[in-house]
Structures are given as structure tokens and as C-alpha cells.
Design an enzyme around this catalytic site. Structure first.
Site, PDB file in Angstrom:
ATOM      1  N   HIS A  83       0.533  -1.396   0.074  1.00  0.00           N
ATOM      2  CA  HIS A  83       0.181   0.062  -0.091  1.00  0.00           C
ATOM      3  C   HIS A  83       0.794   1.289  -0.003  1.00  0.00           C
ATOM      4  CE1 HIS A  83      -3.434  -2.332   0.300  1.00  0.00           C
ATOM      5  NE2 HIS A  83      -3.420  -2.771   1.505  1.00  0.00           N
ATOM      6  N   ASP A 105      -3.476 -10.390  -2.431  1.00  0.00           N
ATOM      7  CA  ASP A 105      -4.227  -9.628  -1.210  1.00  0.00           C
ATOM      8  C   ASP A 105      -5.512  -9.314  -1.453  1.00  0.00           C
ATOM      9  OD1 ASP A 105      -2.574  -8.357   1.543  1.00  0.00           O
ATOM     10  OD2 ASP A 105      -4.471  -7.477   1.073  1.00  0.00           O
ATOM     11  N   HIS A 121      -6.848  -6.685  -0.154  1.00  0.00           N
ATOM     12  CA  HIS A 121      -7.008  -5.501  -0.591  1.00  0.00           C
ATOM     13  C   HIS A 121      -6.253  -4.999  -1.859  1.00  0.00           C
ATOM     14  CE1 HIS A 121      -7.584  -5.559   3.841  1.00  0.00           C
ATOM     15  NE2 HIS A 121      -8.714  -4.954   3.715  1.00  0.00           N
ATOM     16  N   ASP A 126      -5.408 -12.362   3.359  1.00  0.00           N
ATOM     17  CA  ASP A 126      -6.612 -11.891   3.900  1.00  0.00           C
ATOM     18  C   ASP A 126      -7.659 -12.056   3.220  1.00  0.00           C
ATOM     19  OD1 ASP A 126      -5.142 -10.152   2.303  1.00  0.00           O
ATOM     20  OD2 ASP A 126      -5.323  -8.285   3.755  1.00  0.00           O
TER      21      ASP A 126
END
Length: 308
Positions: free
Chosen positions: A122, A159, A161, A243
Site C-alpha cells: 500500500h 491480497d 486489498h 486476508d
């Protein structure tokens, strides 16, 4: 050849406030799950400012270094924290990614898993966010391209996200292909299929909340894996976030351990066919401790099988 594990105890010194999902116990659980496996165990070196400057400007690196407190924890934003030791932990994470590239390029290992924290996907060019300080996966790609002279590097991010930071750092890099699957909509709000990169070098695979392995198989089989084969990478970098697991508290995808195993197996198969098996995997998210440990082990067991 073999599979290497790169980590460092300094990554346990990055401390977040009590109750924060990106906690020290994440790495402890991953390392415990991997302890019985037959792996070449290597130490993560710290990345220098010059190394980090492949993807981040010097002023940003200095700002992050200067933000590290001498005691307690401080917030860079609502999610991203630093404590004494955070800068070195982040340097080790970035250094691990580069060391992994060196290992597969020198044939010291066929593939590598980097078990470090904080995560990195990120972190944008000048913005820390989403628990991340430096863009480890993007740095691995740039190190492979610029230091080792590779012509094409692919980064695959599964991931839950969206890897907005990796996308930002590689947006204008024509030698890199970024493929990302993510729950959509979900924080950070990026990752639409219309985001295609400065050189048509980005492929986003939005997955609906509540979807599971079947939808993931379809997206990868119909879009990601053919695009990856067409790109013919010299190296595959994986942003391995766990996740998307159905037990994870921060999102609503329903993957299981065997889904992560299948996807790892397919990526390794392409690597075997096209780039001598060279795969570098870096740990990203995963916030249910048991699910993280189990799916990370399933991922690494597939790397080991591919590395034989």
C-alpha cells in the site's frame, strides 16, 4: 535446487498499539508454521537509502526515518504506525525482497518466501498507508530490472486489498506487469478494471464481496494466467496477502487454504515454463492468526514442491 525463507528478528521490533490487526504475533505465527519445513534460511539485510530510492524519493525516505519515535508509538495516519525499531524492520523487509531476487538470480535458491513485516504493497511513492512504509514488491521488481538487467518482471498480488502502492510505483514502468486481484469495493477504493497503467501494464481483477474460490479460479484462469503467459516474465514477484481467507476479519472473501495453494501452484507452473522457476514471494496481509499461519504454510509448501 531449493526454497529459501528470508526473515529477521528485527521485524518483530515494529510494534503497533494493542488491538491493531498488523501485530507482532502475525510474523510469530507464520514463522512457527514454517519451522518444520525444509527451507534454506537466510537473513534479511537492511535496505539502504540508495536501495529504497529505486521506488521512493529521498525526501520521503528521510521523512519516514525522521518520524520514528524514540519511545511509544506514533500514527502516520489512522492505520499506519511507527515505534522504535520500525524503520529498521521496514528496511529489513525491503532488503529481504532484494536479497530474494539476488538468490534466485544466482541460483542459490529456485524460489524464495520473505517473511517480514510491516507489509509494503500500500505504500505509494510519497505516502505511507495501510500499515505500509516502503513498497517491497515494487522494489524487488525494480531491483531485478535495473540491477540484474532483466527485461520483463511480473508482480502478482492476491491480497484481499488492492495493491495501490505497487500499482502507483510501477504505473509508468513498461518492463513490469502488475496483476492484482482484490475484493471490490473495499478499502483503499482503487483496483477497478479500468485502471490499466501507463503502458497497458496493469490488470486488475475485482472480486465481489462474498465470492470465493470458484470466482477466483475463473478470474485467474480466464484473465490473469493467460496475460501472464503472454507477457513472458523473466521473474515473478508475488505479493502474498492471506486476508482473502474466509476467517479473516477485515474483508469478505471466502478463500480457503487450498485456494491459496492452487494459485501458488499455477504461478509456479508458469515460472517453471518461462523463467526457470524464479519466484520471489513477499508477505503482505492476513489478520486472523490461525488462518494466516495455515494459508502461508500452504503457499510455502507449494513453493517447495515447485523448487524440487
Amino acid at each position: 535446487m531449493t526454497t529459501a525463507l528470508i526473515t529477521h528478528a528485527d521485524c518483530l521490533e515494529h510494534v503497533t498499539p494493542e488491538g491493531h490487526p498488523e501485530q507482532v504475533a502475525r510474523l510469530e505465527h507464520v514463522l512457527h508454521a514454517l519451522a518444520p519445513l525444509d527451507l534454506l534460511r537466510l537473513s534479511a539485510p537492511p535496505a539502504s537509502d540508495e536501495d529504497l530510492a529505486r521506488v521512493h524519493p529521498a525526501a520521503y525516505i528521510a521523512r519516514i526515518a525522521g518520524a520514528e519515535p524514540t519511545e511509544g508509538e506514533i500514527a502516520l495516519d489512522g492505520d499506519t504506525w511507527m515505534s522504535p525499531g520500525s524503520m529498521m524492520a521496514a528496511r529489513r523487509g525491503a532488503g529481504a525482497a532484494m536479497r530474494a531476487v539476488d538468490a534466485v538470480m544466482s541460483r542459490e535458491a529456485r524460489n524464495v518466501f520473505c517473511a517480514t513485516r510491516p507489509p509494503g504493497h500500500h505504500a505509494e511513492r510519497e505516502t505511507p498507508m495501510g500499515f505500509c512504509l516502503f513498497g517491497n514488491a515494487a522494489l524487488a521488481a525494480k531491483h531485478a530490472l535495473d540491477h540484474h538487467g532483466l527485461e520483463r518482471v511480473a508482480v502478482v498480488d492476491f491480497d484481499v486489498h488492492h495493491g495501490n502502492g505497487t500499482q502507483d510505483l510501477l504505473w509508468d514502468e513498461p518492463r513490469a506487469l502488475f496483476i492484482s486481484s482484490q475484493q471490490y469495493p473495499l478499502w483503499p477504493g482503487t483496483g477497478a478494471a479500468t485502471e490499466r497503467g501507463g503502458h497497458d501494464n496493469v490488470l486488475n481483477l475485482p472480486l465481489a464481496p462474498g465470492s470465493g474460490g470458484t470466482e477466483m479460479y475463473r478470474a485467474y484462469t480466464e484473465q490473469a494466467l493467460p496475460r501472464l503467459r503472454e507477457f513472458r516474465p523473466d521473474l515473478i514477484v508475488i505479493s502474498a496477502g492471506f486476508d482473502a481467507h474466509h476467517e479473516d476479519p477485515l474483508a469478505q472473501l471466502n478463500w480457503k487454504d487450498q485456494d491459496f495453494a492452487w494459485l501458488t501452484r499455477e504461478l509456479c507452473r508458469i515460472a517453471t515454463d518461462q523463467c526457470e522457476g524464479r519466484v520471489v514471494s513477499v508477505l503482505e496481509g492476513g489478520y486472523d492468526l490461525a488462518a494466516l499461519a495455515g494459508s502461508a504454510r500452504a503457499h510455502v509448501e507449494e513453493l517447495i514442491e515447485a523448487g524440487k
